[in-house]
Motif scaffolding. Structure first.
Motif, PDB file in Angstrom:
ATOM      1  N   UNK A 128     -81.127 -30.956   3.285  1.00  0.00           N
ATOM      2  CA  UNK A 128     -80.416 -29.615   2.779  1.00  0.00           C
ATOM      3  C   UNK A 128     -80.443 -28.755   3.782  1.00  0.00           C
ATOM      4  N   UNK A 129     -81.507 -28.641   4.553  1.00  0.00           N
ATOM      5  CA  UNK A 129     -81.718 -27.968   5.763  1.00  0.00           C
ATOM      6  C   UNK A 129     -80.567 -28.252   6.997  1.00  0.00           C
ATOM      7  N   UNK A 130     -80.515 -29.644   7.045  1.00  0.00           N
ATOM      8  CA  UNK A 130     -79.773 -30.094   8.291  1.00  0.00           C
ATOM      9  C   UNK A 130     -78.442 -29.842   7.972  1.00  0.00           C
ATOM     10  N   UNK A 131     -77.772 -29.978   6.794  1.00  0.00           N
ATOM     11  CA  UNK A 131     -76.460 -29.737   6.502  1.00  0.00           C
ATOM     12  C   UNK A 131     -76.098 -28.208   6.484  1.00  0.00           C
ATOM     13  N   UNK A 132     -77.033 -27.524   6.012  1.00  0.00           N
ATOM     14  CA  UNK A 132     -76.880 -25.836   6.040  1.00  0.00           C
ATOM     15  C   UNK A 132     -76.728 -25.497   7.628  1.00  0.00           C
ATOM     16  N   UNK A 133     -77.516 -26.136   8.407  1.00  0.00           N
ATOM     17  CA  UNK A 133     -77.647 -25.444   9.904  1.00  0.00           C
ATOM     18  C   UNK A 133     -76.237 -26.039  10.471  1.00  0.00           C
ATOM     19  N   UNK A 134     -75.615 -27.318  10.052  1.00  0.00           N
ATOM     20  CA  UNK A 134     -74.326 -27.850  10.558  1.00  0.00           C
ATOM     21  C   UNK A 134     -73.446 -26.961   9.932  1.00  0.00           C
ATOM     22  N   UNK A 135     -73.294 -26.636   8.689  1.00  0.00           N
ATOM     23  CA  UNK A 135     -72.147 -25.779   8.319  1.00  0.00           C
ATOM     24  C   UNK A 135     -72.327 -24.306   8.680  1.00  0.00           C
ATOM     25  N   UNK A 136     -73.503 -23.685   8.728  1.00  0.00           N
ATOM     26  CA  UNK A 136     -73.633 -22.277   9.182  1.00  0.00           C
ATOM     27  C   UNK A 136     -73.407 -22.034  10.759  1.00  0.00           C
ATOM     28  N   UNK A 137     -73.800 -23.036  11.503  1.00  0.00           N
ATOM     29  CA  UNK A 137     -73.787 -22.851  13.069  1.00  0.00           C
ATOM     30  C   UNK A 137     -72.649 -22.334  13.732  1.00  0.00           C
ATOM     31  N   UNK A 138     -71.353 -22.700  13.062  1.00  0.00           N
ATOM     32  CA  UNK A 138     -70.047 -22.267  13.648  1.00  0.00           C
ATOM     33  C   UNK A 138     -69.767 -20.503  13.485  1.00  0.00           C
ATOM     34  N   UNK A 139     -70.516 -20.208  12.538  1.00  0.00           N
ATOM     35  CA  UNK A 139     -70.452 -18.566  12.194  1.00  0.00           C
ATOM     36  C   UNK A 139     -71.527 -17.708  12.499  1.00  0.00           C
ATOM     37  N   UNK A 140     -72.713 -18.350  12.726  1.00  0.00           N
ATOM     38  CA  UNK A 140     -74.080 -17.703  12.881  1.00  0.00           C
ATOM     39  C   UNK A 140     -74.981 -18.070  14.126  1.00  0.00           C
ATOM     40  N   UNK A 141     -74.301 -19.189  14.910  1.00  0.00           N
ATOM     41  CA  UNK A 141     -74.859 -19.977  15.985  1.00  0.00           C
ATOM     42  C   UNK A 141     -76.169 -20.753  15.495  1.00  0.00           C
ATOM     43  N   UNK A 142     -76.485 -21.854  16.427  1.00  0.00           N
ATOM     44  CA  UNK A 142     -77.334 -22.617  15.981  1.00  0.00           C
ATOM     45  C   UNK A 142     -78.694 -21.966  15.729  1.00  0.00           C
ATOM     46  N   UNK A 143     -79.375 -21.202  16.665  1.00  0.00           N
ATOM     47  CA  UNK A 143     -80.626 -20.884  16.408  1.00  0.00           C
ATOM     48  C   UNK A 143     -80.596 -19.728  15.182  1.00  0.00           C
ATOM     49  N   UNK A 144     -79.565 -19.087  14.612  1.00  0.00           N
ATOM     50  CA  UNK A 144     -79.706 -18.104  13.672  1.00  0.00           C
ATOM     51  C   UNK A 144     -79.560 -19.100  12.293  1.00  0.00           C
TER      52      UNK A 144
END
Length: 303
Positions: free
Chosen positions: A247-263
Motif C-alpha cells: 500500500x505504501x509503495x503504491x501511494x508513493x508512486x501515485x502521490x509523487x507527481x503532485x507532492x515529490x517523492x520525499x514528501x
C-alpha cells in the motif's frame, strides 16, 4: 516472501528519507491539531459507516446482529489481520459471530460480498486517478476507465455473487442460500460503499493537511482517489498482511507527481501509523465494552 517484500519496502522508504533529508527539512511542514483531530474523527466515522453496511448485508443473508456487537466483532477481528496469512480476520469474524448465534455460512457470505463491494467500488473510485494524469495522449486516460468501469459495475451486482456462491456451495455439498436481491440492490449497495471511500478520502486529506498544508481544492478529491487506489491494490495483492509495504509503495508512486517523492514517502508512512493508531483505538474501545459487559440488543439465530 512476505518478509522479503516488507524488507524491500522498508529499505526503499529508508533510502528515500535518508537521501532527501535536507530537502525534507526545507519543506513547509506543520502540525495542525484541528485537522489531525478531524481526520481521526472522520476515520472512525468511516469505519462505523462500513460496519453498519456489513450489518445490513448480514441481515440480507438471514442473520441479525446488534450494531454494538458488530462493532466489537469488527475491531477485535480486524486487528489480527496484521498476522501473516491474510485469513485470520475472516476466521475471527466467523468465530465471534458464532458466539452470538450466527452460523458460519451467513457470516462468510456477508464477508465475501462485503469484500466484493468494497474492492469493486474502490477500484471505481481509483480509476478517477486518470483524470489527474498529466498526459497529452487522451486514449491513455480513457482506455483504462472504459475497460474497468464495466468490470466494476458487474462486480457490484449481488445476483452474480449469489450465483457464484450457490455453485460453490453445491460443489462442497451444502444447501444454497435462498436469498434473492432486488434489481436496485446493486446500485444501492454501490452507493453505500462509494460513500465509504469518500469518507475515507476526506479523512486522509485532512491527515495530509495536518502535516503538509494543501494549496488548492483539487488536491482533496485527488487524495481520495490515491487513498482508494493504494488501499485496494494493497489488499488485493495478498502479498503481505493488510497490504503492509505494498500500500505504501503504491501511494508513493501515485502521490509523487503532485507532492515529490520525499514528501509522498513521508505521507505514506504517516498514513500507515495513523491507520494503525485508529485501529488500536477502536480495538481498545471494543475491549473496554467487552470487559464491562455492555448489554446488546436482541439478535436472531439464522434459520
Amino acid at each position: 516472501m512476505q518478509g522479503l517484500i516488507l524488507g524491500a519496502a522498508a529499505f526503499f522508504i529508508g533510502k528515500v528519507l535518508y537521501g532527501n533529508w535536507q530537502a525534507l527539512r526545507g519543506q513547509h511542514w506543520t502540525l495542525d491539531p484541528i485537522s489531525l483531530f478531524l481526520s481521526c474523527v472522520m476515520l472512525m466515522g468511516s469505519w462505523l459507516w462500513i460496519i453498519l453496511a456489513w450489518v445490513w448485508l448480514l441481515r440480507r443473508f438471514g442473520a441479525r446482529l446488534d450494531w454494538r456487537d458488530a462493532y466489537r466483532i469488527w475491531f477485535l477481528s480486524n486487528i489480527v489481520r496484521y498476522i501473516p496469512g491474510n485469513v485470520w480476520q475472516f476466521l475471527g469474524m466467523v468465530y465471534l459471530c458464532e458466539q452470538k448465534g450466527i452460523g458460519k455460512l451467513p457470516t462468510l457470505a456477508s464477508i465475501g460480498m462485503h469484500q466484493v463491494l468494497a474492492n469493486s467500488t474502490g477500484l471505481l473510485v481509483a480509476m478517477l486517478y486518470y483524470l489527474w494524469v498529466q498526459d497529452t495522449v487522451l486514449l491513455s486516460r480513457v482506455l483504462p476507465m472504459v475497460i474497468l468501469l464495466p468490470l466494476a459495475f458487474i462486480a457490484m451486482q449481488p445476483s452474480l455473487y449469489m450465483g457464484f456462491l450457490t455453485r460453490l456451495l453445491a460443489r462442497v455439498g451444502r444447501l444454497p442460500l435462498t436469498i434473492r436481491f432486488a434489481p436496485l440492490d446493486g446500485p444501492m449497495f454501490g452507493l453505500v460503499y462509494v460513500f465509504s471511500w469518500v469518507l475515507y478520502g476526506a479523512a486522509f486529506a485532512l491527515l495530509v493537511n495536518s502535516i503538509y498544508p494543501l494549496s488548492s481544492a483539487w488536491e482533496w478529491p485527488y487524495l481520495t482517489v490515491v487513498f482508494a487506489a493504494s488501499y485496494v491494490i494493497g489488499f488485493l495483492s495478498l502479498l503481505t498482511p493488510s497490504g503492509l509495504g505494498v500500500r505504501e509503495g503504491v501511494m508513493i508512486l501515485l502521490l509523487a507527481p503532485a507532492f515529490s517523492l520525499p514528501v509522498a514517502t513521508v505521507i505514506s508512512v504517516v498514513s500507515r501509523l495513523w491507520m494503525i493508531s485508529g485501529e488500536l483505538f477502536g480495538t481498545g474501545i471494543a475491549l473496554f465494552f467487552s470487559k464491562r459487559g455492555i448489554p446488546s440488543g436482541e439478535h436472531d439465530r439464522p434459520p
